[in-house]
Scaffold this active site. Structure first.
Site, PDB file in Angstrom:
ATOM      1  N   HIS A 168       0.860  -1.257   0.042  1.00 39.16           N
ATOM      2  CA  HIS A 168       0.135   0.152   0.062  1.00 39.16           C
ATOM      3  C   HIS A 168       0.844   1.354  -0.046  1.00 39.16           C
ATOM      4  O   HIS A 168       0.587   2.244   0.618  1.00 39.16           O
ATOM      5  CB  HIS A 168      -0.858   0.220   1.334  1.00 39.16           C
ATOM      6  N   ASN A 196     -10.424  -2.729   2.465  1.00 42.10           N
ATOM      7  CA  ASN A 196     -10.027  -2.787   0.888  1.00 42.10           C
ATOM      8  C   ASN A 196     -11.120  -2.598   0.281  1.00 42.10           C
ATOM      9  O   ASN A 196     -12.335  -2.680   0.747  1.00 42.10           O
ATOM     10  CB  ASN A 196      -9.507  -4.030   0.452  1.00 42.10           C
ATOM     11  N   TYR A 223       0.952  -4.211  12.242  1.00 40.77           N
ATOM     12  CA  TYR A 223       0.943  -2.809  11.790  1.00 40.77           C
ATOM     13  C   TYR A 223       1.890  -1.963  12.719  1.00 40.77           C
ATOM     14  O   TYR A 223       2.415  -1.058  12.220  1.00 40.77           O
ATOM     15  CB  TYR A 223      -0.689  -2.287  11.799  1.00 40.77           C
ATOM     16  N   HIS A 260      -4.062   1.139  11.860  1.00 38.45           N
ATOM     17  CA  HIS A 260      -3.612  -0.196  12.746  1.00 38.45           C
ATOM     18  C   HIS A 260      -5.283  -0.878  12.911  1.00 38.45           C
ATOM     19  O   HIS A 260      -5.967  -0.096  13.767  1.00 38.45           O
ATOM     20  CB  HIS A 260      -3.076   0.096  14.020  1.00 38.45           C
TER      21      HIS A 260
HETATM   22 FE1  HDE Z   1      -2.631  -4.893   5.761  1.00 39.52          FE
HETATM   23  N1  HDE Z   1      -0.744  -4.152   5.869  1.00 39.52           N
HETATM   24  N2  HDE Z   1      -1.808  -6.685   6.140  1.00 39.52           N
HETATM   25  N3  HDE Z   1      -4.341  -5.721   4.881  1.00 39.52           N
HETATM   26  N4  HDE Z   1      -3.259  -2.953   4.989  1.00 39.52           N
HETATM   27  C1  HDE Z   1      -0.515  -2.984   5.682  1.00 39.52           C
HETATM   28  O1  HDE Z   1       0.820  -1.344   7.384  1.00 39.52           O
HETATM   29  C2  HDE Z   1      -0.622  -7.000   6.892  1.00 39.52           C
HETATM   30  C3  HDE Z   1      -4.719  -7.010   5.243  1.00 39.52           C
HETATM   31  C4  HDE Z   1      -4.396  -2.903   4.567  1.00 39.52           C
HETATM   32  O2  HDE Z   1      -3.178   3.412   4.049  1.00 39.52           O
HETATM   33  C5  HDE Z   1       1.037  -2.582   6.346  1.00 39.52           C
HETATM   34  O3  HDE Z   1       1.002   0.600   7.735  1.00 39.52           O
HETATM   35  C6  HDE Z   1      -0.701  -8.416   7.104  1.00 39.52           C
HETATM   36  C7  HDE Z   1      -5.965  -7.314   4.892  1.00 39.52           C
HETATM   37  C8  HDE Z   1      -4.602  -1.486   4.193  1.00 39.52           C
HETATM   38  O4  HDE Z   1      -1.676   3.437   5.181  1.00 39.52           O
HETATM   39  C9  HDE Z   1       1.427  -3.719   7.023  1.00 39.52           C
HETATM   40  C10 HDE Z   1      -1.683  -8.930   6.763  1.00 39.52           C
HETATM   41  C11 HDE Z   1      -6.525  -6.010   4.472  1.00 39.52           C
HETATM   42  C12 HDE Z   1      -3.054  -1.003   4.299  1.00 39.52           C
HETATM   43  C13 HDE Z   1       0.318  -4.753   6.776  1.00 39.52           C
HETATM   44  C14 HDE Z   1      -2.465  -8.068   5.986  1.00 39.52           C
HETATM   45  C15 HDE Z   1      -5.367  -5.037   4.688  1.00 39.52           C
HETATM   46  C16 HDE Z   1      -2.413  -2.005   4.731  1.00 39.52           C
HETATM   47  C17 HDE Z   1       1.710  -1.925   5.325  1.00 39.52           C
HETATM   48  C18 HDE Z   1      -2.073 -10.353   6.751  1.00 39.52           C
HETATM   49  C19 HDE Z   1      -8.212  -5.759   4.425  1.00 39.52           C
HETATM   50  C20 HDE Z   1      -2.666   0.338   4.122  1.00 39.52           C
HETATM   51  C21 HDE Z   1       1.978  -0.397   5.833  1.00 39.52           C
HETATM   52  C22 HDE Z   1      -2.283 -10.812   7.934  1.00 39.52           C
HETATM   53  C23 HDE Z   1      -8.988  -5.714   5.126  1.00 39.52           C
HETATM   54  C24 HDE Z   1      -3.063   1.205   5.145  1.00 39.52           C
HETATM   55  C25 HDE Z   1       1.492  -0.453   7.225  1.00 39.52           C
HETATM   56  C26 HDE Z   1      -2.638   2.795   4.842  1.00 39.52           C
HETATM   57  C27 HDE Z   1      -1.149  -1.564   5.329  1.00 39.52           C
HETATM   58  C28 HDE Z   1       0.248  -5.751   7.169  1.00 39.52           C
HETATM   59  C29 HDE Z   1      -3.796  -8.411   5.400  1.00 39.52           C
HETATM   60  C30 HDE Z   1      -5.658  -3.593   4.346  1.00 39.52           C
HETATM   61  C31 HDE Z   1       2.915  -4.255   6.586  1.00 39.52           C
HETATM   62  C32 HDE Z   1       0.425  -8.945   8.116  1.00 39.52           C
HETATM   63  C33 HDE Z   1      -6.817  -8.550   4.798  1.00 39.52           C
HETATM   64  C34 HDE Z   1      -6.011  -0.808   3.444  1.00 39.52           C
HETATM   65  O5  HDE Z   1       1.805  -3.474   8.395  1.00 39.52           O
END
Ligand code: HDE
Length: 729
Positions: free
Chosen positions: A77, A150, A364, A341
């Site tokens: 993202h 999402n 997060y 988060h």
């Molecule tokens: Fe994320 N995800 N994600 N994700 N995610 C990040 O956090 C992660 C997942 C989502 O506009 C990271 O700050 C893991 C699902 C959005 O700043 C990180 C898993 C959904 C955004 C991270 C998921 C999301 C992130 C990268 C699986 C939809 C952008 C930068 C367990 C419900 C937030 C950050 C923004 C961002 C980890 C799965 C949505 C790396 C480990 C499912 C919208 O922490």
């Protein structure tokens, strides 16, 4: 309520941000220590041609700061855009939740929203085929609540432990860092073809949902099942939805690839300009609520993030509205530094045991530590709660708060016992006391093994043109895959979803359709497990349709903020052009004059009008509709412009609404639109049915209200044009 004036317009977060805003206008230049700078043009040298002196602390400070201006981009993202606004609930939701911001219809809770793509780097194109992030930070009076969702309601994997593998597979390949912001490559499809649990998500990703027309025209989803808890401690499962008031719309893949060249900031610009123009994007918050007692009533597991609850089974209650009404002042300080988060909760909202959600709860904060560089990232203005923070977490890099007093522990008497724990009645958070009784194991629940029923439900529910686009997307993506076995394995998986889909993709790839997958469908099981326990179950019979899954059902009768190109040249029929433009603007559209060059176009008789874009800087793919203006000289000039002809051909191919001045049909003869040269009533009717309108000639158009054209733009696209594939653009 605190934080409100009589007009109900006080925005506590905006107030909070004020104290950090700096407007340098009218000020003298200083160093970071406040020293006034006299010469910002020359470094300190030994003689006018001499070497620069190490002593030059002004130069050193400036360059050192510059050297450290970049921070690591988000792992996923990275590419995003944000905006401020507010959320307001329609009616108290006390029956389901005690969350304060969901119970006070008078309260406008400030929000900051960030939309994003997933795979690309910060500078990548907005129009990549990808999932879009939809993150909302609510600055509530009970603390920050983040809904980090999402634009698709399901996810690729069922367990967080697979996330790094998924992301490594989709990111550019590690040996050559190719391709950027694209899933059409071997490593992604290698992984997906071995991970049948991703099949439902892949159907969404290959649909037009993955190439939105605008962030403002996307749905949002919390994805996981969460919990709401009311004042009596009763809990309800909940799925969160955001429903855009403009409907859900996408572009075509051919447009997406062209927009990526013409304006890679297309979505960012669209959001920014809409807000600047006062066309504030709006979404309704939707809830699908399931009583705890109904947990096992579905033929899928509520804890499985690869499943939706069909809206026909549990309707979406629309409970409030979010409005985005202010652009950030500074991209880095706000959009880049904002830290979301899914574990930022308020009383009344809680988690479930979805194993994907549980894994996110660790990730997060961890990622913000390396991205923002300090455990004090919550003190960055955009992240700061409007609820004052009191605790004994101290020190660390870049600490802003100056804690006074000598006690930094709890309990204490030396600090008068504060800060003290909050009773639940005082707003203290208590986790939902869910009964948990289990062995410590690494296993997947059998209830998670149906990977194909909902994938098929999604495909069945699409309109024919949407199905065509899914076939095209699979054919493109797998066509870019170089290893033949990966293509075959993927087609094998598609046979489990829909045989017709699989056959069409196989035909496009020149592959013989296997009856059953010829390759193992799942290599995603523990080393010592019996592979049978991890094999997906066959899809169910009589799957039916869920109408809510098709975007074709979301049309709204509005053209607010839609972009309309008006093609014109010198000698244009200015009165009729002005009449049309005025009307379209009155109903909310944004009109831009596109001409062979910049400057002004002259009217046929008198007057002139400023040109917004030339045929070089503008392009049909940046617009929702096009009008070819009249006037003999203008029409003759456009006729000679290959780019003007291509402009209209492209709009036609992309099924957009087109209007032609009655005396511009000579120009239309140059295009691929059949029948525009012959203005017979029957011809006009046939064309209108396909969204091509021939306007009356000349003066009769002054004061006209082309309702049909407006309705056609609101319809978004005319998929009934059967000959568009033959348009060579
Ligand atoms: Fe994320 N995800 N994600 N994700 N995610 C990040 O956090 C992660 C997942 C989502 O506009 C990271 O700050 C893991 C699902 C959005 O700043 C990180 C898993 C959904 C955004 C991270 C998921 C999301 C992130 C990268 C699986 C939809 C952008 C930068 C367990 C419900 C937030 C950050 C923004 C961002 C980890 C799965 C949505 C790396 C480990 C499912 C919208 O922490």
């Amino acid at each position: 309520m605190a934080n409100l004036n009589e007009k109900n317009e006080f925005n506590p977060k905006q107030e909070d941000l004020k104290s950090n805003k700096e407007d340098g206008s009218g000020q003298l230049l200083t160093t970071n220590q406040g020293l006034k700078i006299n010469d910002n043009q020359n470094s300190l040298k030994a003689g006018e041609r001499g070497s620069t002196l190490l002593e030059d602390f002004i130069l050193r400070e400036k360059i050192t700061h510059f050297d450290h201006e970049r921070i690591p981009e988000r792992i996923v993202h990275a590419r995003g855009s944000g905006a401020h606004g507010y959320f307001q609930v329609y009616e108290p939701l006390a029956k389901y939740t005690k969350a304060g911001f969901l119970n006070n219809p008078d309260l406008k809770t400030p929000v900051f929203v960030r939309f994003s793509t997933v795979a690309g780097s910060r500078g990548s194109t907005d129009l990549a085929r990808d999932v879009r992030g939809f993150s909302v930070k609510f600055y509530t009076e009970e603390g920050n609540y983040d809904l980090v969702g999402n634009n698709m309601p399901v996810f690729f994997i069922q367990d967080a432990i697979k996330f790094p593998d998924l992301v490594h597979a989709v990111k550019p390949e590690p040996h050559n860092e190719i391709p950027q912001a694209a899933s059409a490559h071997d490593t992604f499809w290698d992984f997906i073809s071995l991970m049948p649990e991703s099949t439902h998500m892949i159907m969404w990703l290959m649909s037009d949902r993955a190439i939105p027309r605008s962030y403002r025209m996307m749905e949002g989803f919390g994805v996981h099942t969460f919990r709401l808890i009311n004042e009596n401690g009763e809990a309800f499962f909940v799925k969160f939805h955001w429903k855009p008031l403009l409907g859900v719309h996408s572009v075509l893949w051919d447009e997406a690839t062209k927009i990526s060249g013409k304006d890679p900031d297309f979505h960012r610009r669209d959001l920014w300009e809409a807000i600047e123009n006062g066309a504030f994007p709006e979404w309704e918050l939707g809830l699908q609520i399931v009583p705890e007692a109904d947990e096992h009533r579905f033929d899928f597991d509520l804890l499985d993030p690869t499943k939706i609850i069909p809206e026909e089974e549990v309707p979406v209650l629309r409970v409030g509205k979010m409005v985005l009404n202010r652009n950030p002042d500074n991209f880095f300080a706000e959009t880049e530094q904002v830290a979301f988060h899914p574990g930022h909760l308020v009383p009344g909202i809680d988690f479930t045991n979805d194993p994907l959600l549980q894994g996110r709860l660790f990730s997060y904060t961890d990622t913000q530590l390396s991205r923002l560089g300090s455990p004090n990232f919550h003190e960055i203005p955009i992240n700061r709660s409007i609820n004052t923070v009191h605790n004994n977490q101290r020190d660390g890099h870049m600490r802003q708060m100056i804690n006074t007093g000598k006690s930094s522990y709890e309990p204490n008497t030396l600090g008068g016992g504060s800060p003290a724990q909050a009773k639940i009645a005082e707003g203290g958070f208590a986790s939902y006391s869910e009964r948990i009784d289990g062995r410590k194991i690494r296993e997947r629940s059998k209830s998670f093994m149906d990977h194909f029923t909902q994938a098929a439900l999604f495909y069945n529910s699409q309109a024919d043109y949407e199905k065509d686009h899914i076939v095209d997307a699979f054919s493109f993506e797998l066509g870019k895959v170089e290893v033949l076995d990966i293509r075959k394995r993927m087609v094998g998986i598609l046979t489990q979803v829909d045989l017709d889909l699989a056959q069409r993709v196989a035909d496009n790839l020149g592959i013989k359709l296997p009856k059953e997958p010829e390759y193992p469908m799942n290599l995603s099981f523990p080393a010592d497990a019996d592979p049978k326990d991890y094999q997906p179950t066959k899809k169910k019979d009589n799957i039916g349709k869920s109408e809510a899954l098709s975007m074709s059902r979301t049309l709204k009768n509005t053209i607010e903020s839609r972009q309309i190109a008006i093609l014109a040249a010198d000698g244009v029929d200015l009165p009729s052009l002005e009449a049309l433009k005025t009307y379209l603007e009155k109903v909310g559209a944004v009109c831009k004059i596109v001409a062979p060059r910049l400057g002004f176009i002259k009217g046929a008789n008198s007057g002139e009008m400023e040109i917004d874009m030339s045929l070089l800087t503008g392009a049909s793919v940046l617009f929702d509709a096009v009008y070819v203006a009249g006037g003999k000289q203008s029409v003759a000039a456009l006729k000679k412009e290959a780019d003007a002809i291509r402009f209209v051909n492209e709009a036609y191919r992309h099924c957009k609404a087109i209007a032609i001045a009655g005396d511009a049909t000579a120009f239309m003869e140059e295009t691929c639109i059949k029948g525009t040269g012959v203005v017979s009533p029957e011809n006009t009717k046939n064309l209108a049915a396909q969204g091509v309108f021939v306007m009356p000639i000349g003066d009769s158009t002054v004061g006209m209200e082309p309702v049909d054209f407006v309705q056609a733009i609101a319809q978004h696209r005319f998929w009934n044009r059967t000959d568009t594939v033959k348009v060579p653009v």
